[in-house]
Design a protein around this motif. Structure first.
Motif: not given
Length: 334
Positions: A4-6, A142-145, A274-276
């Motif tokens: 769920g988080a990401p 956002e997922f590029a990180f 998204i990183a958090a």
């Protein structure tokens, strides 16, 4: 939580953080309320999965909001203040709601959680100030990180190093009864002691991360964690020492949260939410790995102090990974 988080953060990244937090708390409240009404085991199991989906996302977004609301140089302490709510819950509400659930019915336990969720939803609506959208990225970008080696380094430190304490904490009850010699009736009070340590350690970790760099604070705390878990292995048979170590390890279990989250936010510019969220997933992976590896000695007939030795190895691995991080990214502020 890991799923769920990401996913939820990515789907909601185009909204202001206040609205995101309210949506996530509404989902949490709804499915905990329905859990109290579940007619059978399988429906309850599904509802528990659904109620866990927003958990990591909520703390992930909350971490970013805490840094945005903080005074300059106080970002880690602001994150620690947010997590203080979690530590107080471990100290007070978990034992209380568990007692109510055992004394009356388990349905009351989930019902109380739903009521608390509703109160939280109202509080978010009335007290949290408006903040503009935290990122101009799309959910996909956002997922590029995740292409960042630095971000994966932080996730690895979290999953392995933080897993060391879960190797200890997952088996704390049999450790204290079978090795330290406490009665089973004392377990609740021992858990409260560990919870008190979490409150103290959470605040301490935030202060350390702001006083020194977050990466150095994480390395220091993981090294102390290693020493503490080794001490647990050798001295848990002594009741008084075992209680002191319970408080210390409880403190260390939360002290790393703020600095390691600051490291992640620094390694994921423009993708903080998204990183958090991925950090919350990493913490739950650490929980899984710690419990699994900590249980291996027990599968081979060893006593309940051995999981802490496994935990010391994991924490020390996290310490070495932190040193490697500092060396590799020494020119950055973290």
């Amino acid at each position: 939580m890991v799923i769920g988080a990401p996913v939820l953060v990515a789907l909601s990244s185009q909204h202001p953080p206040k609205k995101i937090l309210m949506y996530l708390m509404a989902i949490f409240t709804l499915f905990n309320g329905l859990s109290a009404l579940a007619p059978d085991y399988w429906s309850l199991l599904i509802l528990r999965f659904l109620s866990g989906l927003p958990h990591g996302a909520f703390f992930g977004v909350g971490t970013v909001v805490a840094t945005r609301l903080a005074s300059p140089g106080k970002q880690a302490q602001s994150i620690a203040m947010m997590f203080t709510g979690l530590t107080i819950a471990n100290l007070a509400m978990v034992p209380l709601v568990t007692y109510i659930g055992h004394t009356y019915t388990w349905r009351w336990a989930f019902g109380i959680v739903a009521i608390l969720g509703l109160i939280t939803l109202i509080t978010l609506k009335t007290l949290l100030p408006f903040l503009p959208r935290l990122s101009s990225n799309t959910g996909r970008s956002e997922f590029a990180f995740l292409q960042s080696k630095q971000a994966w380094h932080v996730i690895l430190i979290t999953a392995i190093g933080f897993g060391g304490l879960f190797a200890w904490f997952s088996y704390i009850s049999p450790l204290m009864t079978e090795v330290s010699g406490f009665s089973e009736d004392s377990t609740a009070y021992i858990m409260i002691l560990a919870g008190a340590g979490m409150v103290f350690g959470n605040i301490l970790g935030g202060i350390l991360a702001d006083k020194m760099s977050p990466s150095k604070a994480s390395a220091l705390l993981l090294f102390i964690m290693t020493l503490a878990l080794i001490t647990v292995f050798f001295f848990s048979e002594y009741k008084f020492i075992a209680l002191i170590l319970t408080f210390i390890c409880g403190a260390l279990s939360m002290s790393v949260s703020s600095p390691i989250n600051m490291m992640m936010l620094s390694s994921a510019k423009n993708s903080e939410m998204i990183a958090a969220a991925f950090m919350q997933a990493a913490f739950n992976i650490a929980n899984t790995l710690g419990a699994f590896f900590g249980g291996l000695p027990l599968e081979n007939g060893l006593s309940y102090n051995y999981p802490s030795l496994v935990g010391a190895l994991m924490a020390f691995s996290g310490f070495l990974l932190s040193l490697a991080y500092i060396k590799k990214y020494r020119n950055q502020s973290t």
